[in-house]
Design a protein around this motif. Sequence first.
Motif, PDB file in Angstrom:
ATOM      1  N   TYR A  78     -44.262 -39.282  13.426  1.00 10.83           N
ATOM      2  CA  TYR A  78     -44.123 -40.305  12.704  1.00 10.83           C
ATOM      3  C   TYR A  78     -42.648 -40.882  12.730  1.00 10.83           C
ATOM      4  O   TYR A  78     -42.204 -41.625  11.615  1.00 10.83           O
ATOM      5  CB  TYR A  78     -44.303 -39.959  11.237  1.00 10.83           C
ATOM      6  N   LYS A  79     -42.280 -41.193  13.809  1.00  7.77           N
ATOM      7  CA  LYS A  79     -40.813 -41.781  14.127  1.00  7.77           C
ATOM      8  C   LYS A  79     -41.179 -43.160  14.218  1.00  7.77           C
ATOM      9  O   LYS A  79     -41.601 -43.573  15.311  1.00  7.77           O
ATOM     10  CB  LYS A  79     -39.685 -41.292  15.037  1.00  7.77           C
ATOM     11  N   ALA A  80     -40.931 -44.135  13.246  1.00  6.87           N
ATOM     12  CA  ALA A  80     -41.359 -45.503  13.199  1.00  6.87           C
ATOM     13  C   ALA A  80     -40.611 -46.215  14.208  1.00  6.87           C
ATOM     14  O   ALA A  80     -40.884 -47.432  14.490  1.00  6.87           O
ATOM     15  CB  ALA A  80     -41.555 -46.122  11.872  1.00  6.87           C
ATOM     16  N   GLU A  81     -39.485 -45.716  14.561  1.00 10.32           N
ATOM     17  CA  GLU A  81     -38.457 -46.662  15.718  1.00 10.32           C
ATOM     18  C   GLU A  81     -39.018 -46.490  16.927  1.00 10.32           C
ATOM     19  O   GLU A  81     -38.382 -47.115  18.025  1.00 10.32           O
ATOM     20  CB  GLU A  81     -37.032 -46.302  15.501  1.00 10.32           C
ATOM     21  N   ALA A  82     -39.922 -45.637  17.407  1.00 10.41           N
ATOM     22  CA  ALA A  82     -40.588 -45.816  18.792  1.00 10.41           C
ATOM     23  C   ALA A  82     -41.987 -45.215  18.794  1.00 10.41           C
ATOM     24  O   ALA A  82     -42.226 -43.915  18.617  1.00 10.41           O
ATOM     25  CB  ALA A  82     -39.896 -44.805  19.637  1.00 10.41           C
TER      26      ALA A  82
END
Lengths: 188, 579
Positions: A78-82
Amino acid sequence: MSTLREIGTGIRVSVFFWIACGLVYPLIFTGFAQIAFPNQANGSLVRNTQGEAIGSHLIGQKFTSERYFQGRPSSIDYKAEASGASQLAPTNKTLIERVKTDTASLTKLNGTKPTIDLVTTSGSGLDPDITPSGAAVQVERVAKARGLDPETLRKLIAEHTEGRFLGIFGEARVNVLALNLALDGLKK
Amino acid sequence: MEFSGFLQIAITLVLMVAIVPFLGAYMARVFQFESTWFDKLFDPVETLVYKLMSVDTKADMDWWGYARAILISNLAMFVPVLGVLLFQGSLPLNPNGIPGMTPDLALHTAISFLTNTNQQHYSGETGASHFTQMVCFQFLMFASAATGLAVGIAFIRGILGRSLGNFYVDFTRGISRVLMPISIVFGVVFLSQGVPQNLSAITPVKLTDPYTTSTTTNGKTETSEVTTQKLFTGPFASMESIKELGENGGGSYGINSAHPFENPNPFTNVIEILLLLAIPTSLIYTFGIMAGNKKQGWVLFGTIFLLFVSLISVAALSELNGNPTINSVLGSANPNFEGQEVRFGWSETALFATATTGTMTGAVNGMHDSLTPMAGFVTLFNMFLQVIWGGQGTGVAYIIVFLMIAVFLTGLMVGRTPELLGRKIEKREVALASIIFLVHPVIILIPAALALAIPGVAANSNPSFHGLSQVVYEYASAAANNGSGFEGLGDNTLWWNLSCSVVLLLGRYAPMLALLALAGGLKAKRPVPETPGTLRTDTVLFGSVTAGTILILGALTFFPVFALGPIAELIANQAAKTF
């Protein structure tokens, strides 16, 4: 038409549309968006009572504690930057091993077999939703961890279930972040 | 669940067909210079544009002049875009500090967007600044779509014996009267549903349930607490609409329309599907109107529609039946779910995958690499054929070329001079048509064979049969100017960037030149009067002959690849074999 003139026209046309489609259009659009739809234009943020941003309504978050409903497994945590996905083919051993492991651990955790959405990674790695049945299999666990009546949770899930668009398009779903925030807001 | 899944596909198809007569008729009026409701708005703007660019609107071009205008203007677009990609690190509107691309990646990206392909070997969040997303991608999405549209229209004019027109006029009208207005309207729709539109840096948000992760570097394990999520936004609503409408498909985000910020809900999903189908489906009707034979348009439309419906059915059934190996673990029957989003489910994913590969859009709302074998088969099949609606402008042209070949074949069989729309189909036409259809397998199969034969370049991530499909898919996507991928492939390498650049260029410009040459040649031919002996091409019978031609010529070349890729994978998957 001489060759030089032809080249000149080609360059002028390109430069003109470069400015029109590449700068004027998106910049005016951005100005309009910030005035007309400021919330959506900036990521549909969810805020707590202190006004701090605690997520986006559209973007899934990682929940690990037993006290919360958990979302789908994410190959990017859930890392929204990638954004990213597993890209595993149906015949890939890694996929099947992962599904087996996750099924075993979720069965142990929830006391019942998980639904397929809970053991497959999403396309974006940021899927904000689970299926209503994927929420239902977690009810007993969350109820026990919080000391709540399972019936209360089932009602809460029903309230947070969004049906198909016009009853036709897409699939019914439960927004995990919204459900968990509502859970925290329940009076004991 | 089965019924509702097929119902939503059927309703989407009904909506798609409903758009065709309106948009098709509108485009016919725009490109035949007839009056439309919007003249008062567009005429003064366009007059000003022509003056600024000193375009002589009266000067019609011959086919080579039209082709030169395309090549010159496309080159003039390519150079500044390449510059921005290389130096985006030091250019404005880069709040997330994204560095310039490496030369090979910049070259591939610039060519990919210039050719209406939008194959992406970078990832949107980490590889492109906001400035790049606007002045490189959004600009080329309009420009490459308008170029394709112009070629389609010029081709239709030529085979009808008319002057091909003026490229710069067609290009301008394509943007001002078709692409831009529709993009603005649906850009606002996407915005209202939650697609971001700002120029901000990454926004950190506080997690409700923080967690700890451990990373092991050099034997030391470090644990750290993760308390925030970093939301990535940018000027993307304005991009989303032209991405679909122009059959571009390049996502603002690495994961494209599967990302909730690009495709927030089932409503936007249907809009995206309809947008990406709108122009290629409608152009067939436009052709019917321009030819003065609407029945011909509908016959062609119906032919492709039936192929399209069959392919959707295969993909949807395959996704519905799911992955037997996973289902045996869970002990229940489930559709495929790996790489898909809950809000869409199997049917919307299968429909999107079929539509996006058929139309050469290349946007995805679920991961094609994780599709079941037969759904993967359908995506490959679409890109091999290039006519299940096909690319912006080029799709309708390819369909007409198939019609031409069908006329030629049946002409040979019944011993009549082959004629299409009152013009004889002779050696030059068949030679040019052959170039159009032979370029495609050559630039897919030869590079794929090389990539697999040279040790260490293929970089396919999945084993066995699917690994072969990954490599073939990448070149098929480049050659057809589609842009989707079996994205597990490690494609940001010197090999992939350079070899795909060559395939992209050949896949775009070789057929385009052949199409224009074909149109120029037919225009110069003296029309032959229609007699009772003329073979009619606007009948259902002839539609079926055309469908047969498409299947035999288009698909048979690729049969060995199908057998070794998706079909072998299907057999293995059904036997619950893993690799």
